[in-house]
Design a protein around this motif. Structure first.
Motif, mmCIF file in Angstrom:
data_model
loop_
_atom_site.group_PDB
_atom_site.id
_atom_site.type_symbol
_atom_site.label_atom_id
_atom_site.label_comp_id
_atom_site.label_asym_id
_atom_site.label_seq_id
_atom_site.Cartn_x
_atom_site.Cartn_y
_atom_site.Cartn_z
ATOM 1 N N GLU A 131 21.714 39.029 13.367
ATOM 2 C CA GLU A 131 22.888 39.896 13.477
ATOM 3 C C GLU A 131 22.559 41.357 13.159
ATOM 4 O O GLU A 131 23.197 42.273 13.669
ATOM 5 C CB GLU A 131 23.986 39.399 12.532
ATOM 6 C CG GLU A 131 24.518 38.026 12.889
ATOM 7 C CD GLU A 131 25.560 37.535 11.892
ATOM 8 O OE1 GLU A 131 26.111 38.390 11.150
ATOM 9 O OE2 GLU A 131 25.823 36.320 11.839
ATOM 10 N N TYR A 132 21.547 41.566 12.307
ATOM 11 C CA TYR A 132 21.132 42.922 11.921
ATOM 12 C C TYR A 132 19.627 43.071 12.144
ATOM 13 O O TYR A 132 18.852 43.249 11.192
ATOM 14 C CB TYR A 132 21.452 43.178 10.449
ATOM 15 C CG TYR A 132 22.908 43.033 10.086
ATOM 16 C CD1 TYR A 132 23.819 44.058 10.355
ATOM 17 C CD2 TYR A 132 23.375 41.887 9.451
ATOM 18 C CE1 TYR A 132 25.161 43.938 10.007
ATOM 19 C CE2 TYR A 132 24.713 41.751 9.100
ATOM 20 C CZ TYR A 132 25.596 42.777 9.383
ATOM 21 O OH TYR A 132 26.920 42.648 9.045
ATOM 22 N N HIS A 155 11.358 46.659 16.556
ATOM 23 C CA HIS A 155 12.271 45.571 16.188
ATOM 24 C C HIS A 155 11.625 44.217 16.463
ATOM 25 O O HIS A 155 10.740 44.093 17.313
ATOM 26 C CB HIS A 155 13.572 45.698 16.979
ATOM 27 C CG HIS A 155 14.395 46.873 16.565
ATOM 28 N ND1 HIS A 155 15.738 46.975 16.842
ATOM 29 C CD2 HIS A 155 14.087 48.002 15.886
ATOM 30 C CE1 HIS A 155 16.215 48.104 16.364
ATOM 31 N NE2 HIS A 155 15.227 48.749 15.781
ATOM 32 N N ASP A 208 22.416 48.932 4.221
ATOM 33 C CA ASP A 208 21.973 47.966 5.230
ATOM 34 C C ASP A 208 21.421 46.705 4.569
ATOM 35 O O ASP A 208 21.696 45.581 5.019
ATOM 36 C CB ASP A 208 20.890 48.597 6.109
ATOM 37 C CG ASP A 208 21.414 49.782 6.891
ATOM 38 O OD1 ASP A 208 22.556 49.711 7.377
ATOM 39 O OD2 ASP A 208 20.688 50.784 7.005
ATOM 40 N N GLU A 213 17.729 45.388 13.170
ATOM 41 C CA GLU A 213 17.086 46.633 12.760
ATOM 42 C C GLU A 213 16.588 46.562 11.318
ATOM 43 O O GLU A 213 15.656 47.283 10.932
ATOM 44 C CB GLU A 213 18.056 47.809 12.908
ATOM 45 C CG GLU A 213 19.304 47.753 12.057
ATOM 46 C CD GLU A 213 20.409 46.871 12.621
ATOM 47 O OE1 GLU A 213 21.483 46.798 11.996
ATOM 48 O OE2 GLU A 213 20.203 46.267 13.697
ATOM 49 N N ALA A 214 17.169 45.666 10.503
ATOM 50 C CA ALA A 214 16.746 45.540 9.109
ATOM 51 C C ALA A 214 15.337 44.991 8.990
ATOM 52 O O ALA A 214 14.644 45.242 8.004
ATOM 53 C CB ALA A 214 17.721 44.641 8.343
ATOM 54 N N ARG A 251 25.607 38.760 3.993
ATOM 55 C CA ARG A 251 25.728 37.777 5.069
ATOM 56 C C ARG A 251 24.958 36.505 4.737
ATOM 57 O O ARG A 251 25.446 35.389 5.005
ATOM 58 C CB ARG A 251 25.216 38.385 6.383
ATOM 59 C CG ARG A 251 25.337 37.454 7.584
ATOM 60 C CD ARG A 251 26.766 37.022 7.815
ATOM 61 N NE ARG A 251 26.885 36.207 9.028
ATOM 62 C CZ ARG A 251 27.749 35.217 9.161
ATOM 63 N NH1 ARG A 251 28.598 34.913 8.175
ATOM 64 N NH2 ARG A 251 27.802 34.535 10.283
ATOM 65 N N ARG A 255 24.293 44.623 3.374
ATOM 66 C CA ARG A 255 24.988 43.877 4.432
ATOM 67 C C ARG A 255 24.222 42.603 4.787
ATOM 68 O O ARG A 255 24.825 41.540 4.994
ATOM 69 C CB ARG A 255 25.160 44.768 5.659
ATOM 70 C CG ARG A 255 26.364 45.688 5.565
ATOM 71 C CD ARG A 255 26.606 46.429 6.865
ATOM 72 N NE ARG A 255 25.680 47.553 7.015
ATOM 73 C CZ ARG A 255 25.891 48.753 6.498
ATOM 74 N NH1 ARG A 255 26.975 48.986 5.777
ATOM 75 N NH2 ARG A 255 25.017 49.727 6.695
ATOM 76 N N VAL A 256 22.901 42.707 4.872
ATOM 77 C CA VAL A 256 22.088 41.522 5.161
ATOM 78 C C VAL A 256 22.242 40.493 4.047
ATOM 79 O O VAL A 256 22.462 39.301 4.291
ATOM 80 C CB VAL A 256 20.604 41.901 5.339
ATOM 81 C CG1 VAL A 256 19.732 40.653 5.437
ATOM 82 C CG2 VAL A 256 20.421 42.763 6.584
#
Length: 407
Positions: free
Chosen positions: A252-253, A267, A389, A255-256, A396, A392-393
């Motif tokens: 979902e993320y 990526h 960021d 870029e992390a 989740r 958020r990871v």
């Protein structure tokens, strides 16, 4: 009778030498084709050197505990003409002819029979772990003079290795005399040789620490996860749930999990997650493939096989390459908090602690209730993502683990 050399094979594209751990055979033993003759250790795993043909061990000319370059002859097997015809192996004489003169063969670390009889002794080599040291500045105590650098190169020292040396030079600089005095001071202390595995871990951590790393953490309630795990047959490893949740969060993320190369962030093209497995004197990190596309149940067999191979030090390069992040369960050691360090080729590592029973307030019942709580800790390359960021990871991942039926 023809003689066939036992040669240190190429054990991986980035491996130049290996250390002999144990001989499984002795002179005079009868061996068959593909029999494991010698156990060797590289900076990645313990592997076996097999024989390519059957015969009788005539000579073992290497020593246990010593490292030898790829191509070194470790012994000789007496083989029949029929076995040579069947297997197509090269004899000592054929290999020596292909390498040119005996002197050229010896210089190349290929140790064949001399005209006067006997064999060259294989040349032991120092384990060679390549990598970047901790970065040094250009002023004061951080400056390393050319003379000091030359002496460190002679001794095989990295910049991080002299951090304990008090400098007497300008601005606190460590001089060669300071280094020699320190080495003399510790010369009588108890010591042990660092294994190839320990050197590999040290090298990876030095290179990782050249980046600005940061960590974030948060607790998660484990009760639903533990209940879900107990209901499965067979029970999946707890770390497998974390692997799966981490992969879904990164999908979902993405870029992390990017990697900074010059002016670009590369990526991930697949969500292959590494798994830190503690072994003697180090850590192995096998990679579980396509974790975002498979359920915990689907991954159970692959996970169990990789853990078994890691603990047996039998991982190949194919098992360890290409991970975009790693999960480590330091809770298995009873630890309740930690800040793991990502591998040099990865941006992220997620750790989970031991579960601890705690009272937590429940709005639903209007009272404190006992729950099992664990800490999630995410360490990240701060050049690639920021705390928001990373948060958020991590949030989740926690959400997914607290609702394990989605995994």
């Amino acid at each position: 009778m023809p003689e066939v050399p036992i040669v240190m094979p190429q054990l991986g594209e980035s491996i130049a030498e290996a250390t002999i751990v144990k001989f499984n055979v002795r002179v005079g033993d009868v061996v068959s084709a593909d029999e494991d003759l010698i156990e060797v250790e590289t900076n990645k795993a313990t592997m076996s050197v097999p024989t390519l043909c059957g015969g009788v061990i005539k000579e073992l000319c290497a020593e246990e505990g010593e490292s030898y370059a790829v191509g070194s002859v470790l012994g000789v097997i007496d083989v029949t003409e029929e076995e040579i015809a069947r297997t197509g192996v090269s004899t000592v004489e054929e290999a020596q002819g292909a390498e040119g003169t005996a002197e050229e063969a010896e210089e190349a670390n290929l140790h064949f029979k001399t005209e006067g009889g006997g064999y060259f002794e294989p040349k032991a080599v120092e384990p060679n772990v390549q990598g970047l040291p901790v970065p040094m500045g250009k002023k004061g105590a951080h400056y390393i003079s050319p003379r000091m650098r030359a002496r460190m190169n002679e001794l095989g020292l990295q910049a991080a290795d002299i951090s304990a040396v008090n400098g007497s030079g300008a601005g606190g600089r460590v001089t060669v005399e300071d280094l020699e005095k320190f080495l003399d001071y510790i010369s009588s202390w108890p010591s042990s040789s660092a294994s190839p595995m320990r050197l590999a871990v040290a090298d990876a951590m030095r290179r990782s620490w050249t980046r600005p790393l940061a960590s974030v953490g948060r607790p998660i309630v484990m009760d639903k996860l533990l209940a879900h795990r107990s209901a499965q047959q067979p029970k999946p490893g707890l770390t497998l749930y974390v692997l799966r949740a981490f992969a879904l969060a990164l999908a979902e993320y993405p870029e992390a999990a990017g990697y900074l190369i010059g002016g670009k962030i590369v990526h991930p093209r697949a969500f292959d997650i590494g798994l830190a497995v503690q072994v003697d004197d180090g850590v192995m990190v096998p990679v579980v493939r396509d974790v975002d596309t498979k359920t915990v149940r689907d991954l159970t067999n692959d996970y169990a096989k990789l853990v078994e191979l890691a603990r047996a030090r039998k991982l190949t390069e194919e098992h360890t390459r290409g991970g975009i992040a790693t999960v480590t369960n330091f809770g298995t050691f009873g630890l309740t908090w930690g800040t793991p360090i990502p591998l040099p080729n990865e941006t992220l590592i997620l750790g989970i602690s031991a579960g601890v029973k705690k009272p937590v307030w429940s709005d639903e019942v209007g009272a404190f209730i006992p729950v099992v709580e664990a800490e999630l800790n995410l360490t990240f390359d701060h050049r690639v993502i920021d705390g928001g960021d990373a948060g958020r990871v991590l949030n989740r991942v926690a959400e997914l683990l607290e609702n394990p039926s989605s995994l």
